[in-house]
Design an enzyme around this catalytic site. Structure first.
Site, PDB file in Angstrom:
ATOM      1  N   TRP A 422       0.825  -1.205   0.000  1.00 30.21           N
ATOM      2  CA  TRP A 422       0.000   0.000   0.000  1.00 30.21           C
ATOM      3  C   TRP A 422       0.863   1.262   0.000  1.00 30.21           C
ATOM      4  CZ3 TRP A 422      -0.171   4.136   3.359  1.00 30.21           C
ATOM      5  CH2 TRP A 422      -1.179   5.070   3.091  1.00 30.21           C
ATOM      6  N   TYR A 426       1.146   4.006  -3.002  1.00 30.32           N
ATOM      7  CA  TYR A 426       0.773   5.393  -2.718  1.00 30.32           C
ATOM      8  C   TYR A 426       1.929   6.340  -3.050  1.00 30.32           C
ATOM      9  CZ  TYR A 426      -1.695   9.218  -0.450  1.00 30.32           C
ATOM     10  OH  TYR A 426      -2.344  10.394  -0.209  1.00 30.32           O
ATOM     11  N   ASP A 442      -6.157  -0.265  -0.170  1.00 37.92           N
ATOM     12  CA  ASP A 442      -6.625   0.916   0.556  1.00 37.92           C
ATOM     13  C   ASP A 442      -8.074   0.731   1.001  1.00 37.92           C
ATOM     14  OD1 ASP A 442      -5.985   4.056   0.889  1.00 37.92           O
ATOM     15  OD2 ASP A 442      -8.082   3.769   0.323  1.00 37.92           O
TER      16      ASP A 442
END
Length: 497
Positions: A422, A426, A442
């Site tokens: 994640w 990101y 997410d």
């Protein structure tokens, strides 16, 4: 990006549709000049038009840049390269000045291909050589500086990446047919109080208010500020400091950037970073058209067609921010990050005139490698993650620019302690502005897809998102926007890495 047919280009030219600005350039055989689709000049006859994917092709065909529509201000000057990752990465390095003093051979080695192979790829995907792309970039940027600022011609030459004033004058004469001094304005509005004002073009639609709504709750006190529709921050390049202020221009599809920096030689780099940070090269119309093919996304895209990736000035700063945001709220992450800045950041150097609210530099990697991060109230695991990242940057300053593909980027980031899929996705989305990055784990995305369609696992969401490629990052923005009721909290970082 698929090549547009000549009749499509001409229809866009007839309507002066700003959404096509940067997608093609028109060479006019009767005048010998090339223009943007939005040029205010009288529209030439179709039989007198020749259409090009980028400005380099137009110049190589013998056309001169138009002095009315200024091709140097067009968005996406050299971005029509499809999905060829080596060429895309090479263009990014060229924009950062890789060929201002380096060679094509060195650029090829950095990309992991031979000199010959790189030249072949450029001919295939750009229609010209890497050296010609670099030269055209220099000439067009120099033309913008002459038109918009009061920099001396020597300073313009340095800022544009020319090694000598003679080469600068020769290149400008060859391109425009006369010396640059002949179109220097008597007075220019682009210079003020030790800084420069430059226009940064984009293709509409562009949702500036969404970017401001994103940054407002995440402002790092002292490093950046958001006041109304204006964003400002301290910047650092090659151990030199400065600051920038960016806001929408009063007319036209431009952002206005006020740039305050000691070295004019860094100006092209600063402009390129700002263009990435504010996602100015994105073709919003093409992205919206693609995503709107999915019935799930269509109403979301229709509601906010101009969403852009909320980029970052420095991927290291962004990655530290994301690590601190793991499993906590946006407000808590911002508070902890502000403590980190106050504890380990430094005030701007003496003599640098900055706005009163810009009082701290974000801590450099060297300052964090051995720092006692427990004093800012974070767990040992997060402290180790930040220090490992900082040590990696100290040992390898090119860490973030060494990856070629999204998969390589995610794998490279995940090798560092405390960074999982994640966090890596990101960072790829915001810190590196990779348009297909997609943090499928997410919670906000999973919650949005459950509300709009049906509950899904992370694996199912990845499969569901396959049709959204190569713009899954923009799909994620639309889903996040749909998930959050408050505009001030459209994006969230409160999820585990």
């Amino acid at each position: 990006m698929a090549k547009l047919a000549a009749d499509v280009c001409y229809r866009a030219l007839l309507t002066r549709d700003g959404r096509f600005d940067g997608r093609f350039f028109t060479g006019v055989r009767s005048t010998g000049i090339f223009c943007r689709p939005i040029c205010p000049a009288r529209t030439p006859k179709f039989e007198n038009c020749e259409f090009f994917d980028n400005a380099v092709q137009a110049q190589q065909a013998g056309y001169r840049p138009c002095l009315r529509c200024h091709p140097e201000l067009s968005p996406r000057l050299f971005d029509q390269v499809g999905t060829e990752v080596t060429v895309a990465r090479a263009l990014r390095l060229i924009a950062d000045g890789a060929l201002d003093s380096g060679t094509v051979g060195k650029l090829a080695a950095k990309l992991g291909v031979s000199d010959r192979r790189l030249r072949q790829l450029f001919v295939q995907h750009v229609g010209t050589s890497p050296r010609q792309v670099a030269q055209t970039r220099r000439v067009l940027f120099a033309k913008q500086l002459i038109h918009e600022t009061d920099l001396s011609l020597t300073e313009v030459a340095i800022a544009a990446g020319f090694n000598s004033l003679r080469r600068f004058n020769d290149a400008m004469r060859q391109t425009y047919g006369h010396a640059p001094s002949q179109w220097r304005r008597r007075s220019s509005p682009g210079t003020q109080a030790g800084g420069l004002q430059l226009r940064l073009a984009y293709s509409p639609p562009y949702d500036w208010s969404a970017l401001m709504a994103y940054w407002q709750p995440r402002v790092l006190a002292g490093v950046e500020s958001v006041v109304g529709d204006t964003y400002a921050r301290l910047i650092r390049l090659d151990d030199q400091l400065g600051w920038v202020r960016v806001r929408p221009a009063q007319k036209g599809h431009y952002l206005q950037a006020d740039i305050h920096f000691e070295s004019v030689g860094s100006l092209a780099q600063i402009v390129e970073r700002l263009r990435r940070m504010f996602d100015l090269a994105a073709d919003g119309s093409a992205i919206s058209a693609h995503l709107s093919q999915d019935p799930l996304l269509r109403p979301l895209v229709n509601r906010r067609p101009g969403l852009r990736l909320p980029g970052a000035w420095d991927p290291f700063e962004l990655t530290v921010r994301v690590i601190l945001g793991q499993q906590v709220s946006v407000a808590a992450a911002t508070t902890v990050c502000n403590r980190l800045i106050q504890r380990f950041g430094e005030p701007p150097t003496t003599g640098l005139q900055t706005p009163a609210e810009l009082t701290y530099q974000f801590p450099q990697p060297q300052a964090l490698t051995q720092a006692d991060l427990s004093t800012v109230g974070i767990t040992p695991a997060r402290a180790q993650a930040i220090q490992s990242l900082a040590a990696e940057l100290v040992a390898n300053p090119a860490f973030f620019s060494q990856f070629t593909t999204l998969d390589e980027t995610i794998a490279g980031l995940c090798r560092l302690p405390g960074i999982g899929p994640w966090t890596a996705q990101y960072v790829a989305l915001r810190g590196l502005q990779i348009p297909d990055a997609f943090p499928a784990g997410d919670l906000g995305l999973l919650r949005a897809i459950a509300a709009l369609e049906q509950p899904m696992t992370q694996t199912q969401l990845i499969r569901r998102a396959e049709p959204w490629q190569p713009w899954r990052a923009y799909a994620a923005l639309h889903l996040w926007t749909a998930d959050i009721e408050s505009v001030a909290n459209q994006w969230t970082e409160a999820y585990p890495a």
